[in-house]
Motif scaffolding. Structure first.
Motif, short mmCIF file in Angstrom:
data_model
loop_
_atom_site.label_atom_id
_atom_site.label_comp_id
_atom_site.label_asym_id
_atom_site.label_seq_id
_atom_site.Cartn_x
_atom_site.Cartn_y
_atom_site.Cartn_z
N GLU A 42 -40.66 -16.72 16.30
CA GLU A 42 -40.32 -17.66 17.37
C GLU A 42 -41.52 -17.75 18.31
O GLU A 42 -42.52 -17.05 18.14
CB GLU A 42 -39.06 -17.22 18.12
N VAL A 43 -41.42 -18.61 19.33
CA VAL A 43 -42.51 -18.78 20.28
C VAL A 43 -41.97 -18.47 21.67
O VAL A 43 -40.93 -19.00 22.09
CB VAL A 43 -43.08 -20.21 20.23
N SER A 44 -42.68 -17.63 22.40
CA SER A 44 -42.26 -17.25 23.75
C SER A 44 -42.45 -18.41 24.72
O SER A 44 -43.12 -19.41 24.40
CB SER A 44 -43.07 -16.05 24.23
N GLU A 45 -41.90 -18.26 25.91
CA GLU A 45 -42.08 -19.30 26.93
C GLU A 45 -43.55 -19.49 27.28
O GLU A 45 -43.96 -20.57 27.69
CB GLU A 45 -41.27 -18.95 28.18
N GLY A 46 -44.33 -18.44 27.10
CA GLY A 46 -45.76 -18.54 27.35
C GLY A 46 -46.56 -19.07 26.18
O GLY A 46 -47.79 -19.17 26.26
N GLY A 47 -45.87 -19.40 25.08
CA GLY A 47 -46.54 -19.99 23.93
C GLY A 47 -47.07 -18.99 22.92
O GLY A 47 -47.87 -19.37 22.05
N HIS A 48 -46.61 -17.75 22.98
CA HIS A 48 -47.10 -16.73 22.06
C HIS A 48 -46.06 -16.45 20.97
O HIS A 48 -44.86 -16.40 21.25
CB HIS A 48 -47.42 -15.44 22.82
N PRO A 49 -46.50 -16.24 19.73
CA PRO A 49 -45.55 -15.97 18.64
C PRO A 49 -44.91 -14.58 18.78
O PRO A 49 -45.58 -13.62 19.17
CB PRO A 49 -46.42 -16.06 17.38
N CYS A 72 -41.71 -20.59 13.37
CA CYS A 72 -43.06 -20.89 12.92
C CYS A 72 -43.57 -19.74 12.06
O CYS A 72 -42.88 -18.74 11.85
CB CYS A 72 -43.98 -21.12 14.12
N GLU A 76 -51.83 -18.67 14.31
CA GLU A 76 -52.40 -19.66 15.21
C GLU A 76 -53.60 -20.38 14.61
O GLU A 76 -54.01 -21.43 15.10
CB GLU A 76 -52.76 -19.00 16.54
N PRO A 79 -51.18 -23.24 12.02
CA PRO A 79 -49.82 -23.27 12.57
C PRO A 79 -48.88 -24.20 11.81
O PRO A 79 -49.17 -25.38 11.60
CB PRO A 79 -50.03 -23.76 14.00
#
Length: 251
Positions: A42-49, A72, A76, A79
């Motif tokens: 998944e992707v965090s709110e900060g955009g990190h997997p 995803c 990176e 992607p």
């Protein structure tokens, strides 16, 4: 990545229901179609997997309100992602809510070779009405074909025909637009009159049947590029061949 180097995939399917197994079928279908792909991040709110230790369970529990959360591949440098949204009934053809499945992949040679299988895997998993896979550059211009005298006035680009807003179409089986690769369910193919052996020989040479009786139809050998005059002409001919697409047929 540039817009032309991204392959955008979208399919339109009946709305998700409670305990609907199609969420997992869509993700599994994409993974099967692309060797080595694992969509378990998944992707965090900060955009990190963030790795998902129990991806299938997480997806099943997160598939609410007609859609499913983004997953995803966690890479990176290459992607790949997929997620599902709901189109409410008031904005959808025939007044029926829809599941819209969106995916993106880098458009390299490996993806180009697998793209038809990926589109078919996603669409069949969703039990979609129709869908397409198109390089983002061409996809943006094709989206600009949608016009409405009140809500979206203007002229489509490159002499392409104007397409009606989705909510103006009489049924969800009618494709709203064309793309590079086109998925048409058996019902959608019937509505638009495909295939006609006398008129569709060229398209049939780049088409394949799906397990459910639908079709994946490829307009051009190379990914669609509307800066290529031959590609633009093929797209225009396809619209002429299928006036039902985009609600342009006479009532």
């Amino acid at each position: 990545m540039t817009a032309q180097s991204i392959l955008g995939i979208i399919v339109y399917a009946p709305a998700l229901l409670a305990r609907d197994g199609r969420t997992l079928a869509v993700v599994h279908g994409m993974e099967r179609a692309f060797p080595g792909l694992r969509l378990d991040w998944e992707v965090s709110e900060g955009g990190h997997p963030i790795a998902l230790s129990q991806r299938d369970r997480w997806l099943a529990e997160g598939s609410k309100e007609g859609g499913f959360p983004l997953v995803c591949n966690g890479d990176e440098s290459f992607p790949v992602m997929i997620y599902g949204l709901q189109t409410p009934a008031r904005q959808a053809p025939g007044g029926q809510p829809l599941l819209d499945v969106h995916a993106e992949m880098p458009l390299d040679e490996v993806v180009i070779a697998a793209a038809a299988d990926v589109l078919g895997g996603v669409a069949e998993g969703a039990r979609a009405f129709w869908g397409h896979a198109t390089p983002s550059g061409a996809g943006v211009e094709i989206a600009r074909q949608t016009r409405d005298p009140v809500h979206k006035p203007g002229v489509p680009p490159r002499g392409l025909p104007a397409l009606k807003l989705p909510e103006k179409l009489r049924s969800p089986e009618i494709p709203h637009r064309l793309g590079w690769l086109n998925y048409w369910s058996a019902a959608a193919a019937h509505v638009i009159g495909f295939p006609d052996p006398a008129r569709d020989a060229e398209l049939l040479s780049r088409a394949r049947r799906t397990a459910s009786g639908g079709w994946v139809v490829q307009l051009t050998d190379a990914p669609l590029d509307l800066d290529e005059p031959a590609h633009l002409e093929i797209l225009k001919r396809a619209y002429e061949r299928f006036p039902e697409i985009g609600g342009r047929a006479a009532p």
